[in-house]
Design a protein around this motif. Sequence first.
Motif, PDB file in Angstrom:
ATOM      1  N   ARG A  23       0.826  -1.200   0.000  1.00 53.13           N
ATOM      2  CA  ARG A  23       0.000   0.000   0.000  1.00 53.13           C
ATOM      3  C   ARG A  23       0.863   1.254   0.000  1.00 53.13           C
ATOM      4  O   ARG A  23       0.541   2.263  -0.641  1.00 53.13           O
ATOM      5  N   ILE A  26       1.977   2.462  -3.377  1.00 55.42           N
ATOM      6  CA  ILE A  26       0.923   3.184  -4.097  1.00 55.42           C
ATOM      7  C   ILE A  26       0.705   4.566  -3.498  1.00 55.42           C
ATOM      8  O   ILE A  26       0.685   5.589  -4.201  1.00 55.42           O
ATOM      9  N   ALA A  27       0.560   4.619  -2.160  1.00 59.18           N
ATOM     10  CA  ALA A  27       0.174   5.872  -1.496  1.00 59.18           C
ATOM     11  C   ALA A  27       1.238   6.949  -1.623  1.00 59.18           C
ATOM     12  O   ALA A  27       0.920   8.119  -1.897  1.00 59.18           O
ATOM     13  N   ALA A  29       3.565   7.228  -3.943  1.00 60.71           N
ATOM     14  CA  ALA A  29       3.643   7.671  -5.340  1.00 60.71           C
ATOM     15  C   ALA A  29       2.465   8.581  -5.692  1.00 60.71           C
ATOM     16  O   ALA A  29       2.631   9.593  -6.389  1.00 60.71           O
ATOM     17  N   GLU A  30       1.261   8.229  -5.209  1.00 60.11           N
ATOM     18  CA  GLU A  30       0.087   9.061  -5.476  1.00 60.11           C
ATOM     19  C   GLU A  30       0.236  10.469  -4.893  1.00 60.11           C
ATOM     20  O   GLU A  30      -0.356  11.414  -5.400  1.00 60.11           O
ATOM     21  N   ARG A  31       1.039  10.583  -3.840  1.00 59.01           N
ATOM     22  CA  ARG A  31       1.224  11.871  -3.176  1.00 59.01           C
ATOM     23  C   ARG A  31       2.443  12.623  -3.704  1.00 59.01           C
ATOM     24  O   ARG A  31       2.890  13.593  -3.093  1.00 59.01           O
ATOM     25  N   GLY A  32       2.987  12.156  -4.827  1.00 58.89           N
ATOM     26  CA  GLY A  32       4.038  12.884  -5.511  1.00 58.89           C
ATOM     27  C   GLY A  32       5.454  12.574  -5.074  1.00 58.89           C
ATOM     28  O   GLY A  32       6.381  13.315  -5.417  1.00 58.89           O
ATOM     29  N   GLU A  34       8.800   9.802  -4.735  1.00 59.81           N
ATOM     30  CA  GLU A  34       9.417   8.603  -5.298  1.00 59.81           C
ATOM     31  C   GLU A  34       9.778   7.684  -4.128  1.00 59.81           C
ATOM     32  O   GLU A  34      10.399   8.129  -3.150  1.00 59.81           O
ATOM     33  N   GLY A  50       5.300   0.882 -10.724  1.00 66.04           N
ATOM     34  CA  GLY A  50       4.724   2.113 -11.238  1.00 66.04           C
ATOM     35  C   GLY A  50       5.834   3.070 -11.600  1.00 66.04           C
ATOM     36  O   GLY A  50       7.020   2.790 -11.375  1.00 66.04           O
ATOM     37  N   HIS A  52       6.875   5.737 -10.240  1.00 67.76           N
ATOM     38  CA  HIS A  52       7.624   6.324  -9.129  1.00 67.76           C
ATOM     39  C   HIS A  52       7.759   5.347  -7.955  1.00 67.76           C
ATOM     40  O   HIS A  52       8.000   5.790  -6.820  1.00 67.76           O
ATOM     41  N   ASP A 368      -3.856   4.979   4.672  1.00 68.09           N
ATOM     42  CA  ASP A 368      -3.605   6.273   4.046  1.00 68.09           C
ATOM     43  C   ASP A 368      -3.590   7.400   5.081  1.00 68.09           C
ATOM     44  O   ASP A 368      -2.824   8.365   4.944  1.00 68.09           O
ATOM     45  N   ASP A 372      -0.365   9.769   5.424  1.00 66.92           N
ATOM     46  CA  ASP A 372      -0.467  11.230   5.377  1.00 66.92           C
ATOM     47  C   ASP A 372       0.219  11.847   6.591  1.00 66.92           C
ATOM     48  O   ASP A 372       0.950  12.843   6.479  1.00 66.92           O
TER      49      ASP A 372
END
Length: 391
Positions: A23, A26-27, A29-32, A34, A50, A52, A368, A372
């Motif tokens: 997870r 994914i998380a 990378a989704e938040r910008g 690497e 993916g 990043h 998540d 965060d």
Amino acid sequence: MKIVDVCAFYTPSGGGVRTYIDRKLIAFAERGHEVVVVAPGDHDGEERRGPHARIRWVRSPRFPLDRSYRYFADRAALHAVLDEEAPDLVEVSSPWRSASMVADWRAERGSGAKLSLVAHADPLSAYAYRWFEGVASTRTIDRAFDWYWRHLRRLDQRFDLVVSASDSLTERLRDGGLQKVVTDPMGVEPGQFSPTLRDAAARRDMLALCDLPEDALLLIGVGRHAPEKRWPMVAQAATLAGVQVPVGLVIVGGGSRQRPVVEAIDGNPHVRLVEPTTDRAALARMMASADAVIHGCEAETFCFVAAEAIASGRPLIAPDRGGAADLARAGGGVTYRSGDGQSAADAILAVARDRLAPGLQPAIRTMDDHFDALLALYADGAAMRREGSCR
């Protein structure tokens, strides 16, 4: 930010740590960001997850206490990977050699990378407390293993942050003299576990597997067959409780240490072993369809299974120490004396007397939410140099 996670406990056959890392890839990378996970494997290699997100495998030997895992043995190879990746921040999830290797890398290279030690493991609870239970108290064992606490205090000095997943572990680490501990509880996979997945047919099928009618109490346990998971004790507790009320127990898990579990079941047709599944949706349906979730391990730093039980709207039966105990108390579950089969049987009977109907999905932290909060800490340079709590 480029983050490298040196994760000695990541393995394709693993449980909670694998779920967490998959997870995270994914998380983050989704938040910008690497993210590169560096893990010990049977060969050197790289796996893209993916644009990043990557996993880099470093050829490593098997861990002697649990051959499901490997450990970083080649200091130069690990340093070479860190040199190539040139991260802004390095996470380490094992308190053993890999943590010291990473701290040495920063000191020797003069790197400006920040270092975060994430407490995914509690070795004293997993091994020493269990080995010497009944012989010495945990305080006595801590004194005998003071070399380990001295090692943790040295890591605390060399790292910028120590991340703990539960209040009980944070308290133990601070009592042991660590000064940079921050509590950031982990969580469940978002959108995966819910009381709405309760399925009467799935419940009937599991009870039928246990050779029991629909009015029996159905328990489910999830986890690999490792000594610290205490499945033999859990199986014996279900048998003891079953003398007074009909109790079925389904244990979902696998591993090389299955024989003691089978011996503890001792032919009881109401306790069944089910092979582990990678189908998370199917597992979520099974957990929501049981009447309660039982756990035996007091060495969990957080306990994903316990959080998943609460997210599934199921009562949690857990030992009175460790991350699972914290979640059981917060989620209205039942605790029993750690390692005590009779106490666990009494807890099962308490749940049987007060069966809970499926409820609305309770508020439970997600992974998540955890990520965060963790990224906010990493972005705050001041937070990397002070102790605190992240909620």
